[in-house]
Write a protein that holds these residues in place. Sequence first.
Motif, PDB file in Angstrom:
ATOM      1  N   LEU A  95       0.858  -1.180   0.000  1.00  0.00           N
ATOM      2  CA  LEU A  95       0.000   0.000   0.000  1.00  0.00           C
ATOM      3  C   LEU A  95       0.900   1.236   0.000  1.00  0.00           C
ATOM      4  O   LEU A  95       1.654   1.462   0.949  1.00  0.00           O
ATOM      5  N   ALA A  96       0.828   2.022  -1.064  1.00  0.00           N
ATOM      6  CA  ALA A  96       1.633   3.241  -1.177  1.00  0.00           C
ATOM      7  C   ALA A  96       0.716   4.449  -1.150  1.00  0.00           C
ATOM      8  O   ALA A  96      -0.149   4.604  -2.015  1.00  0.00           O
ATOM      9  N   MET A  97       0.888   5.296  -0.147  1.00  0.00           N
ATOM     10  CA  MET A  97       0.044   6.475   0.034  1.00  0.00           C
ATOM     11  C   MET A  97       0.828   7.742  -0.296  1.00  0.00           C
ATOM     12  O   MET A  97       1.911   7.972   0.253  1.00  0.00           O
ATOM     13  N   ALA A  98       0.303   8.549  -1.211  1.00  0.00           N
ATOM     14  CA  ALA A  98       0.931   9.822  -1.590  1.00  0.00           C
ATOM     15  C   ALA A  98       2.395   9.631  -1.951  1.00  0.00           C
ATOM     16  O   ALA A  98       3.275  10.330  -1.471  1.00  0.00           O
ATOM     17  N   GLY A  99       2.653   8.647  -2.816  1.00  0.00           N
ATOM     18  CA  GLY A  99       4.016   8.306  -3.169  1.00  0.00           C
ATOM     19  C   GLY A  99       4.770   9.439  -3.854  1.00  0.00           C
ATOM     20  O   GLY A  99       4.308  10.000  -4.845  1.00  0.00           O
ATOM     21  N   SER A 100       5.936   9.796  -3.327  1.00  0.00           N
ATOM     22  CA  SER A 100       6.756  10.879  -3.875  1.00  0.00           C
ATOM     23  C   SER A 100       7.632  10.319  -4.981  1.00  0.00           C
ATOM     24  O   SER A 100       8.803  10.008  -4.783  1.00  0.00           O
ATOM     25  N   LEU A 101       7.070  10.221  -6.176  1.00  0.00           N
ATOM     26  CA  LEU A 101       7.791   9.601  -7.277  1.00  0.00           C
ATOM     27  C   LEU A 101       8.016  10.557  -8.437  1.00  0.00           C
ATOM     28  O   LEU A 101       8.929  10.366  -9.238  1.00  0.00           O
ATOM     29  N   MET A 102       7.198  11.566  -8.550  1.00  0.00           N
ATOM     30  CA  MET A 102       7.370  12.583  -9.586  1.00  0.00           C
ATOM     31  C   MET A 102       7.032  13.926  -8.957  1.00  0.00           C
ATOM     32  O   MET A 102       6.095  14.603  -9.337  1.00  0.00           O
ATOM     33  N   VAL A 103       7.783  14.315  -7.934  1.00  0.00           N
ATOM     34  CA  VAL A 103       7.437  15.470  -7.121  1.00  0.00           C
ATOM     35  C   VAL A 103       7.721  16.779  -7.858  1.00  0.00           C
ATOM     36  O   VAL A 103       8.561  16.847  -8.731  1.00  0.00           O
ATOM     37  N   LYS A 104       6.968  17.811  -7.462  1.00  0.00           N
ATOM     38  CA  LYS A 104       7.182  19.134  -8.032  1.00  0.00           C
ATOM     39  C   LYS A 104       7.100  20.227  -6.976  1.00  0.00           C
ATOM     40  O   LYS A 104       7.304  21.394  -7.285  1.00  0.00           O
ATOM     41  N   TYR A 105       6.825  19.864  -5.715  1.00  0.00           N
ATOM     42  CA  TYR A 105       6.508  20.900  -4.743  1.00  0.00           C
ATOM     43  C   TYR A 105       7.398  20.887  -3.505  1.00  0.00           C
ATOM     44  O   TYR A 105       7.209  21.667  -2.608  1.00  0.00           O
ATOM     45  N   PHE A 106       8.378  19.961  -3.412  1.00  0.00           N
ATOM     46  CA  PHE A 106       9.282  19.960  -2.276  1.00  0.00           C
ATOM     47  C   PHE A 106      10.295  21.094  -2.396  1.00  0.00           C
ATOM     48  O   PHE A 106      10.813  21.362  -3.473  1.00  0.00           O
ATOM     49  N   GLU A 107      10.618  21.734  -1.268  1.00  0.00           N
ATOM     50  CA  GLU A 107      11.622  22.783  -1.258  1.00  0.00           C
ATOM     51  C   GLU A 107      12.693  22.536  -0.191  1.00  0.00           C
ATOM     52  O   GLU A 107      13.766  23.125  -0.246  1.00  0.00           O
ATOM     53  N   ALA A 108      12.437  21.700   0.783  1.00  0.00           N
ATOM     54  CA  ALA A 108      13.384  21.462   1.864  1.00  0.00           C
ATOM     55  C   ALA A 108      14.637  20.770   1.335  1.00  0.00           C
ATOM     56  O   ALA A 108      14.578  19.958   0.409  1.00  0.00           O
ATOM     57  N   ASP A 109      15.784  21.111   1.936  1.00  0.00           N
ATOM     58  CA  ASP A 109      17.048  20.527   1.503  1.00  0.00           C
ATOM     59  C   ASP A 109      17.049  19.016   1.633  1.00  0.00           C
ATOM     60  O   ASP A 109      17.636  18.308   0.812  1.00  0.00           O
ATOM     61  N   ALA A 110      16.404  18.505   2.682  1.00  0.00           N
ATOM     62  CA  ALA A 110      16.389  17.059   2.928  1.00  0.00           C
ATOM     63  C   ALA A 110      15.666  16.296   1.829  1.00  0.00           C
ATOM     64  O   ALA A 110      15.837  15.091   1.695  1.00  0.00           O
ATOM     65  N   ALA A 111      14.873  16.984   1.046  1.00  0.00           N
ATOM     66  CA  ALA A 111      14.076  16.311   0.010  1.00  0.00           C
ATOM     67  C   ALA A 111      14.614  16.575  -1.396  1.00  0.00           C
ATOM     68  O   ALA A 111      13.952  16.258  -2.376  1.00  0.00           O
TER      69      ALA A 111
END
Length: 345
Positions: A95-111
């Motif tokens: 079960l994959a919820m809100a999978g970050s696979l083609m992100v466009k909105y992250f800004e934090a350095d860790a991401a």
Amino acid sequence: MTMAAKHFFQSEYQLLLPDHAITTIPLQGEGKVEERVNKLFNSLVNNPAWMSALVSADVVLWATHSQGTPVSTILIHRLLEKGFIHRHRQAVCLLAMAGSLMVKYFEADAARELFEFMDSNSSVSQTFRHSLAYILHQGVKTTLVGSMQDQVVPFYSAILAGVNHPNILRAAYIDHHIYSPNDFLINAISFALRLRNSGLSDHGFLTHISEVLAGNIYALEGGHSTVYEELEVYTIAVRYLFETVPLGEQELIYRSTSAMATQQERHASVPSVEAKLDPFQAKVRLNPYYLPWAMRGIFDDENILKDPELSRELENLRALYDRWHPSSSKLREIKFRLEPLKAKL
């Protein structure tokens, strides 16, 4: 996930699963994808109790969220290859919820690494795609749930819009306070998801509607971090595993559209079927005028029109569009874009 499994068996079969029948394995670790995979793998194999439970289990239910989706996919691949998960005698569901696979909105350095998933040719993206194709080929049932209120991950990323395989089940999480059974947009998205779950094309509708869904279009709260708090989200995966073949009696029909004259019908969980993964470049801004073209493709699709049930749902969408009076600017923009199709709708 434990609560969902217990709830399912108690509500459907009046069977109370004892605590000792389920082993919960909370895998946690920070870092980039490969670092997390290595950390979690070592954490698992170095825990004798966890390994004993995993190897001897009849069923493996695996839940993950956001960045954990590529991590979990690669980790399951490794466990399968090393024989710690045995597909010939174990049923497995991811079960994959809100999978970050083609992100466009992250800004934090860790991401920052997550931006590499925006290009299907990047190293980390290639590793994930290879692992995804592998676990699907091995018969791992995969449930992908995206949130309509996600402020971080595009909807098309969470549902892996560019991947096709009969072992994938897609669903949308909608916060209860914004849900309306007669909302045109909610019904249009649900219909497009049903098409994809049946192996039919949504003509890119879910990808292009994701541009509008980004952020909060109905309310200020909810979204990326509320999807994993809802019991029913986990229940979808549990029901998918236990109610469909081979564990259940329901046979999910997956129709191939590669040859319309000789359309194939496939049952879900067929290990011999290879995954189809489309290349993508998420850095390219989507053309907003493709949305009405995608909807037109749905309404002209012969595979949909000749299906009595699907054609009735199309007629219902037409009626809902006529009665749709959105209040927010984003939703009004959607209706404006679809205005040229009013005759078709």
